[in-house]
Design a protein around this motif. Structure first.
Motif, PDB file in Angstrom:
ATOM      1  N   ASN A 122     -12.612   7.239   1.764  1.00  0.00           N
ATOM      2  CA  ASN A 122     -12.778   6.548   3.046  1.00  0.00           C
ATOM      3  C   ASN A 122     -11.433   6.438   3.762  1.00  0.00           C
ATOM      4  O   ASN A 122     -10.411   6.119   3.134  1.00  0.00           O
TER       5      ASN A 122
ATOM      6  N   GLU B 282      -5.041   4.424   6.412  1.00  0.00           N
ATOM      7  CA  GLU B 282      -5.334   3.794   5.130  1.00  0.00           C
ATOM      8  C   GLU B 282      -6.492   4.536   4.474  1.00  0.00           C
ATOM      9  O   GLU B 282      -7.370   5.056   5.171  1.00  0.00           O
TER      10      GLU B 282
ATOM     11  N   MET C 274      -0.758   5.212  -5.977  1.00  0.00           N
ATOM     12  CA  MET C 274      -2.061   4.690  -6.385  1.00  0.00           C
ATOM     13  C   MET C 274      -2.319   4.936  -7.867  1.00  0.00           C
ATOM     14  O   MET C 274      -3.265   4.397  -8.428  1.00  0.00           O
TER      15      MET C 274
ATOM     16  N   ARG D  39      -1.852   2.845   1.971  1.00  0.00           N
ATOM     17  CA  ARG D  39      -1.549   2.882   3.409  1.00  0.00           C
ATOM     18  C   ARG D  39      -0.362   3.811   3.626  1.00  0.00           C
ATOM     19  O   ARG D  39       0.595   3.783   2.857  1.00  0.00           O
TER      20      ARG D  39
ATOM     21  N   THR E 177      -3.127  10.684  -5.161  1.00  0.00           N
ATOM     22  CA  THR E 177      -4.251   9.940  -5.697  1.00  0.00           C
ATOM     23  C   THR E 177      -4.988  10.775  -6.742  1.00  0.00           C
ATOM     24  O   THR E 177      -4.411  11.694  -7.328  1.00  0.00           O
TER      25      THR E 177
ATOM     26  N   TYR F 287     -15.260   1.059  -7.954  1.00  0.00           N
ATOM     27  CA  TYR F 287     -14.244   0.567  -7.023  1.00  0.00           C
ATOM     28  C   TYR F 287     -13.442  -0.560  -7.656  1.00  0.00           C
ATOM     29  O   TYR F 287     -13.983  -1.406  -8.377  1.00  0.00           O
TER      30      TYR F 287
ATOM     31  N   TRP G  40      -9.303   4.210   0.999  1.00  0.00           N
ATOM     32  CA  TRP G  40      -9.807   3.503  -0.177  1.00  0.00           C
ATOM     33  C   TRP G  40     -10.904   4.348  -0.793  1.00  0.00           C
ATOM     34  O   TRP G  40     -11.628   5.059  -0.105  1.00  0.00           O
ATOM     35  N   GLN G  41     -11.008   4.290  -2.112  1.00  0.00           N
ATOM     36  CA  GLN G  41     -11.901   5.195  -2.815  1.00  0.00           C
ATOM     37  C   GLN G  41     -12.241   4.651  -4.197  1.00  0.00           C
ATOM     38  O   GLN G  41     -11.606   3.731  -4.699  1.00  0.00           O
TER      39      GLN G  41
ATOM     40  N   ASN H  40     -13.071   4.548  11.530  1.00  0.00           N
ATOM     41  CA  ASN H  40     -13.457   4.785  10.146  1.00  0.00           C
ATOM     42  C   ASN H  40     -14.110   6.150   9.996  1.00  0.00           C
ATOM     43  O   ASN H  40     -14.983   6.519  10.782  1.00  0.00           O
TER      44      ASN H  40
ATOM     45  N   SER I 167     -12.587  -3.559  -6.992  1.00  0.00           N
ATOM     46  CA  SER I 167     -12.983  -4.601  -6.039  1.00  0.00           C
ATOM     47  C   SER I 167     -13.744  -5.696  -6.770  1.00  0.00           C
ATOM     48  O   SER I 167     -14.502  -5.419  -7.703  1.00  0.00           O
TER      49      SER I 167
ATOM     50  N   TRP J 208      -6.566   1.885  -3.242  1.00  0.00           N
ATOM     51  CA  TRP J 208      -6.291   1.692  -1.814  1.00  0.00           C
ATOM     52  C   TRP J 208      -4.830   2.008  -1.540  1.00  0.00           C
ATOM     53  O   TRP J 208      -3.961   1.739  -2.379  1.00  0.00           O
TER      54      TRP J 208
ATOM     55  N   GLY K  64       0.781  -1.229   0.000  1.00  0.00           N
ATOM     56  CA  GLY K  64       0.000   0.000   0.000  1.00  0.00           C
ATOM     57  C   GLY K  64       0.806   1.269   0.000  1.00  0.00           C
ATOM     58  O   GLY K  64       0.251   2.370  -0.028  1.00  0.00           O
TER      59      GLY K  64
END
Length: 205
Positions: free
Chosen positions: A136, A74, A44, A103, A117, A84, A76-77, A149, A86, A101, A40
């Protein structure tokens, strides 16, 4: 026959200690040879990534207003089109050149975290209403039993923020600004406050 499980007791909670950085970012802590680079920690984006490049900078502050120097953050978006990266993404195909994602451990001298990003597209809420562009966040640090979160929205998206179904659910409207990242040019500043008058809104997810 069903067996009783009363003898299985919940383990005592522990605050996040140095193992978080050792396990998640060994190269950052000086432990080399485990991974070529920490998971991470790479960019990105690539030269082929679609969307508007932005840099997200911020600090995690404790209740006394002091930046934490051992926080791990971290994000994620969605990509620029609102998809996403995913396996659960069923609405369309995400940009293959955008990881989605990352980190980042806070700088050990200043506590600052930095992410390179893109600005995300709008993502639909459960009933189809579009949410405003957002990123996020997940935060752990010494003294935090469970990861926190939250979300970062954008100060240059006032109209979309006004329509966002999540922001609309916040009863105490004076706290909405704790979720808004201040954009100046291509830099978005998002400071996270764990306690105090500026305490950031955290989500139970």
């Amino acid at each position: 026959m069903v067996q009783p499980l009363g003898y299985l007791k919940e383990s005592a909670s522990q605050t996040a200690g140095p193992y978080v950085h050792i396990g998640c970012t060994p190269n950052f802590t000086g432990i080399h040879g485990v991974y070529d680079q920490d998971l991470g920690s790479g960019s990105m984006v690539t030269d082929q990534t679609r969307g508007e490049r932005i840099t997200i900078r911020g600090h995690v502050f404790d209740g006394a207003g002091t930046p934490l120097k051992d926080a791990l953050v971290e994000i994620w978006q969605a990509d620029a089109d609102g998809f996403y990266n995913s396996p659960s993404e069923t609405r369309g195909t995400a940009d293959p050149n955008f990881f989605g994602w990352a980190r980042c451990p806070g700088d050990m001298d200043t506590g600052e975290f930095v992410f390179e990003t893109i600005k995300p597209g709008r993502v639909p809420f459960r009933e189809g209403r579009p949410m405003a562009p957002h990123v996020n966040f997940w935060i752990v640090a010494r003294g935090i039993n469970l990861g926190l979160n939250t979300r970062m929205y954008f100060s240059d998206e006032e109209e979309a923020n006004g329509e966002d179904p999540i922001l609309a659910r916040i009863e105490h409207r004076v706290r909405v600004p704790t979720l808004i990242g201040r954009r100046e040019g291509n830099t978005v500043t998002f400071d996270i406050y764990l306690q105090g008058d500026k305490e950031t809104i955290f989500f139970d997810i």
